[in-house]
Design an enzyme around this catalytic site. Structure first.
Site, PDB file in Angstrom:
ATOM      1  N   GLU A 158     129.326  79.961  45.420  1.00 43.67           N
ATOM      2  CA  GLU A 158     129.598  81.044  44.457  1.00 43.67           C
ATOM      3  C   GLU A 158     130.449  80.530  43.292  1.00 43.67           C
ATOM      4  O   GLU A 158     130.516  81.172  42.249  1.00 43.67           O
ATOM      5  CB  GLU A 158     130.309  82.214  45.144  1.00 43.67           C
ATOM      6  CG  GLU A 158     129.433  82.999  46.107  1.00 43.67           C
ATOM      7  CD  GLU A 158     128.448  83.935  45.418  1.00 43.67           C
ATOM      8  OE1 GLU A 158     128.769  84.475  44.352  1.00 43.67           O
ATOM      9  OE2 GLU A 158     127.330  84.109  45.961  1.00 43.67           O
ATOM     10  N   LYS A 185     138.014  81.311  44.664  1.00 45.73           N
ATOM     11  CA  LYS A 185     137.680  80.083  45.408  1.00 45.73           C
ATOM     12  C   LYS A 185     137.768  78.851  44.507  1.00 45.73           C
ATOM     13  O   LYS A 185     137.946  77.744  45.003  1.00 45.73           O
ATOM     14  CB  LYS A 185     136.284  80.213  46.019  1.00 45.73           C
ATOM     15  CG  LYS A 185     136.230  81.184  47.203  1.00 45.73           C
ATOM     16  CD  LYS A 185     136.761  80.527  48.475  1.00 45.73           C
ATOM     17  CE  LYS A 185     136.508  81.359  49.707  1.00 45.73           C
ATOM     18  NZ  LYS A 185     136.822  80.675  50.949  1.00 45.73           N
ATOM     19  N   THR A 239     132.787  77.262  48.220  1.00 44.90           N
ATOM     20  CA  THR A 239     131.526  78.014  48.236  1.00 44.90           C
ATOM     21  C   THR A 239     130.656  77.763  47.008  1.00 44.90           C
ATOM     22  O   THR A 239     131.181  77.507  45.906  1.00 44.90           O
ATOM     23  CB  THR A 239     131.836  79.529  48.315  1.00 44.90           C
ATOM     24  OG1 THR A 239     130.651  80.265  48.010  1.00 44.90           O
ATOM     25  CG2 THR A 239     132.904  79.954  47.322  1.00 44.90           C
ATOM     26  N   TYR A 253     135.653  86.896  43.702  1.00 49.55           N
ATOM     27  CA  TYR A 253     135.574  86.004  44.872  1.00 49.55           C
ATOM     28  C   TYR A 253     135.361  84.560  44.413  1.00 49.55           C
ATOM     29  O   TYR A 253     136.107  83.654  44.800  1.00 49.55           O
ATOM     30  CB  TYR A 253     134.426  86.456  45.784  1.00 49.55           C
ATOM     31  CG  TYR A 253     134.091  85.469  46.881  1.00 49.55           C
ATOM     32  CD1 TYR A 253     134.900  85.343  48.000  1.00 49.55           C
ATOM     33  CD2 TYR A 253     132.956  84.660  46.803  1.00 49.55           C
ATOM     34  CE1 TYR A 253     134.596  84.416  49.013  1.00 49.55           C
ATOM     35  CE2 TYR A 253     132.639  83.749  47.799  1.00 49.55           C
ATOM     36  CZ  TYR A 253     133.472  83.636  48.903  1.00 49.55           C
ATOM     37  OH  TYR A 253     133.171  82.731  49.896  1.00 49.55           O
TER      38      TYR A 253
HETATM   39  P1  NAP Z   1     133.866  85.975  57.529  1.00 51.53           P
HETATM   40  O1  NAP Z   1     132.883  86.229  58.618  1.00 51.53           O
HETATM   41  O2  NAP Z   1     134.069  87.019  56.502  1.00 51.53           O
HETATM   42  O3  NAP Z   1     135.264  85.622  58.203  1.00 51.53           O
HETATM   43  C1  NAP Z   1     136.425  85.539  57.456  1.00 51.53           C
HETATM   44  C2  NAP Z   1     137.613  85.647  58.364  1.00 51.53           C
HETATM   45  O4  NAP Z   1     138.807  85.628  57.553  1.00 51.53           O
HETATM   46  C3  NAP Z   1     137.675  86.919  59.198  1.00 51.53           C
HETATM   47  O5  NAP Z   1     137.796  86.572  60.545  1.00 51.53           O
HETATM   48  C4  NAP Z   1     138.935  87.620  58.697  1.00 51.53           C
HETATM   49  O6  NAP Z   1     139.705  88.172  59.703  1.00 51.53           O
HETATM   50  C5  NAP Z   1     139.747  86.477  58.138  1.00 51.53           C
HETATM   51  N1  NAP Z   1     140.736  86.963  57.167  1.00 51.53           N
HETATM   52  C6  NAP Z   1     140.527  87.767  56.111  1.00 51.53           C
HETATM   53  N2  NAP Z   1     141.705  88.027  55.488  1.00 51.53           N
HETATM   54  C7  NAP Z   1     142.659  87.378  56.182  1.00 51.53           C
HETATM   55  C8  NAP Z   1     144.067  87.272  56.051  1.00 51.53           C
HETATM   56  N3  NAP Z   1     144.743  87.897  55.073  1.00 51.53           N
HETATM   57  N4  NAP Z   1     144.736  86.511  56.940  1.00 51.53           N
HETATM   58  C9  NAP Z   1     144.090  85.895  57.964  1.00 51.53           C
HETATM   59  N5  NAP Z   1     142.760  85.972  58.162  1.00 51.53           N
HETATM   60  C10 NAP Z   1     142.049  86.709  57.265  1.00 51.53           C
HETATM   61  O7  NAP Z   1     133.475  84.614  56.752  1.00 51.53           O
HETATM   62  P2  NAP Z   1     132.532  83.422  57.241  1.00 51.53           P
HETATM   63  O8  NAP Z   1     131.128  83.748  56.862  1.00 51.53           O
HETATM   64  O9  NAP Z   1     132.872  83.048  58.608  1.00 51.53           O
HETATM   65  O10 NAP Z   1     132.983  82.282  56.215  1.00 51.53           O
HETATM   66  C11 NAP Z   1     134.071  81.424  56.534  1.00 51.53           C
HETATM   67  C12 NAP Z   1     134.644  80.885  55.242  1.00 51.53           C
HETATM   68  O11 NAP Z   1     133.631  80.173  54.517  1.00 51.53           O
HETATM   69  C13 NAP Z   1     135.174  81.939  54.289  1.00 51.53           C
HETATM   70  O12 NAP Z   1     136.306  81.387  53.638  1.00 51.53           O
HETATM   71  C14 NAP Z   1     134.055  82.110  53.285  1.00 51.53           C
HETATM   72  O13 NAP Z   1     134.558  82.551  52.039  1.00 51.53           O
HETATM   73  C15 NAP Z   1     133.511  80.707  53.216  1.00 51.53           C
HETATM   74  N6  NAP Z   1     132.103  80.582  52.884  1.00 51.53           N
HETATM   75  C16 NAP Z   1     131.180  81.284  53.590  1.00 51.53           C
HETATM   76  C17 NAP Z   1     129.842  81.133  53.284  1.00 51.53           C
HETATM   77  C18 NAP Z   1     128.777  81.864  54.064  1.00 51.53           C
HETATM   78  O14 NAP Z   1     127.628  81.907  53.613  1.00 51.53           O
HETATM   79  N7  NAP Z   1     129.094  82.409  55.232  1.00 51.53           N
HETATM   80  C19 NAP Z   1     129.443  80.269  52.253  1.00 51.53           C
HETATM   81  C20 NAP Z   1     130.419  79.537  51.597  1.00 51.53           C
HETATM   82  C21 NAP Z   1     131.742  79.698  51.913  1.00 51.53           C
HETATM   83  P3  NAP Z   1     139.411  89.594  60.397  1.00 51.53           P
HETATM   84  O15 NAP Z   1     138.363  89.290  61.413  1.00 51.53           O
HETATM   85  O16 NAP Z   1     140.726  89.920  60.949  1.00 51.53           O
HETATM   86  O17 NAP Z   1     138.944  90.518  59.323  1.00 51.53           O
END
Ligand code: NAP
Length: 333
Positions: free
Chosen positions: A128, A155, A126, A151
């Site tokens: 971040e 990462k 990320t 966070y």
């Molecule tokens: P998100 O909507 O928050 O989804 C994260 C998922 O991780 C959720 O489905 C959650 O499951 C699951 N999770 C959390 N804790 C867990 C655990 N202990 N074991 C198994 N699963 C777990 O995030 P996103 O926006 O799709 O982002 C996907 C990834 O990209 C993340 O790693 C995020 O940090 C990274 N990222 C995102 C962005 C952005 O702008 N969106 C930018 C850079 C990086 P539940 O549904 O069960 O809660």
């Protein structure tokens, strides 16, 4: 032979968009979900792919579940999207954030090293991680990290352990350093969706304010549907590598707010937006802006949806879905 992919975080925002892309490419897709009495398939339903995925249970904090999954499935590709991904919550729950986002990645890489070393691995890194650091106002693959939240710090560990398993064990492991990406299925606690959903509620007379932490921070916002293409492309290259993925433009929270109210046809947004210190971060990042040249040149990737189109898409979808919910309730009454 049909390619297989295991996606962790399948119920989040990116998981469904990536799963849809891989299904279109004829992959067999396994989606890892945590043990829940009642899992929430809303985002997969939104894309109409809920019953096209094979669900497997696992938790990033439970090493044995990850070992078992990799040993049994031996997927062609693993996309590790699971995370405690909300920056604000990482200040409240720094240890859980680190267990899931840092140690969890090590557990997964260990499982691949032990049981399926030819599996290709994508780590959701990320912007971040850059925090305060930039080069002439931009961040690229050579910009040093200076994270500003538990966070971001968690990462950075995940980033380096991914690099280390690539260098030490020759695992095909890549970091996608993605800048903020949004969509109509973004979690409602994230600022963009908080705004689009809040504006939709105000438009339909269901709320009269939106509370935000700050209007000044600037982010490089793109569309999640575009960004999952970059994830896939990274794992199709000859050699594993790390890539920055973003649009190259940054906009302030205030600009997002102004556009969102404008698209909903509401003047004087100032009347509805309140600054609430409860949502202020102990340490803020003021500007994140990608230099995605490497991804564009080497992967041939580029974003398709502009900032303005993204804001409009999110506001329009939230208004449409809220109207549908209201109509359904009225019919039931
Ligand atoms: P998100 O909507 O928050 O989804 C994260 C998922 O991780 C959720 O489905 C959650 O499951 C699951 N999770 C959390 N804790 C867990 C655990 N202990 N074991 C198994 N699963 C777990 O995030 P996103 O926006 O799709 O982002 C996907 C990834 O990209 C993340 O790693 C995020 O940090 C990274 N990222 C995102 C962005 C952005 O702008 N969106 C930018 C850079 C990086 P539940 O549904 O069960 O809660």
């Amino acid at each position: 032979m049909k390619k297989t992919a295991l996606i962790t975080g399948i119920l989040g925002q990116d998981g469904p968009y990536l799963a849809r892309l891989l299904l279109e490419k004829d992959y067999k897709v396994y989606g890892m979900i945590r043990r829940y009495s009642n899992p929430n398939f809303e985002n997969l339903d939104y894309l109409g792919i809920t019953d096209k995925i094979e669900y497997v249970e696992g938790d990033m904090t439970d090493q044995s579940s990850l070992l078992n999954l990799i040993k049994t499935i031996k997927p062609t590709e693993v996309y590790n999207l699971a995370a405690q991904s909300f920056v604000g919550a990482s200040f409240e729950q720094p240890i859980l954030t680190t267990e899931v986002n840092s140690l969890g990645v090590l557990y997964l890489l260990e499982a691949i090293r032990m049981f399926s070393p030819t599996t290709k691995f994508y780590q959701a890194s990320t912007s971040e991680m850059f925090g305060l650091s930039n080069k002439n106002g931009y961040q690229d693959e050579t910009t040093p990290f200076h994270p500003r939240s538990p966070y971001g710090v968690s990462k950075v560990y995940a980033y380096w352990i991914t690099v280390n398993y690539r260098e030490a064990y020759r695992i095909f492991a890549c970091n996608g350093i993605l800048f903020n990406h949004e969509s109509p299925i973004r979690g409602k606690q994230f600022v963009t969706r908080k705004i689009s959903y809040g504006v939709a509620k105000i438009k339909l007379g269901l709320a009269n304010e939106i509370r935000l932490g700050a209007l000044e921070p600037r982010r490089d916002w793109g569309f999640a549907g575009d960004y999952v293409e970059a994830m896939h492309l990274m794992l199709q290259q000859e050699e594993p590598d790390d890539y920055v993925v973003g649009t190259g433009e940054s906009h302030s929270v205030k600009e997002f707010v102004e556009l969102a109210f404008k698209y909903a046809g509401i003047d004087n947004w100032q009347k509805y937006v309140k600054i609430d210190p409860r949502f202020k971060r102990p340490a803020e990042i003021y500007d994140l802006k990608a230099d995605p040249k490497k991804a564009m040149e080497k992967l041939g990737w580029k974003p398709k949806v502009s900032f303005k189109e993204l804001v409009r898409m999110m506001v329009d979808e939230d208004i449409k879905r809220l109207k549908e919910e209201l109509n359904a309730k009225r019919k039931k009454a």
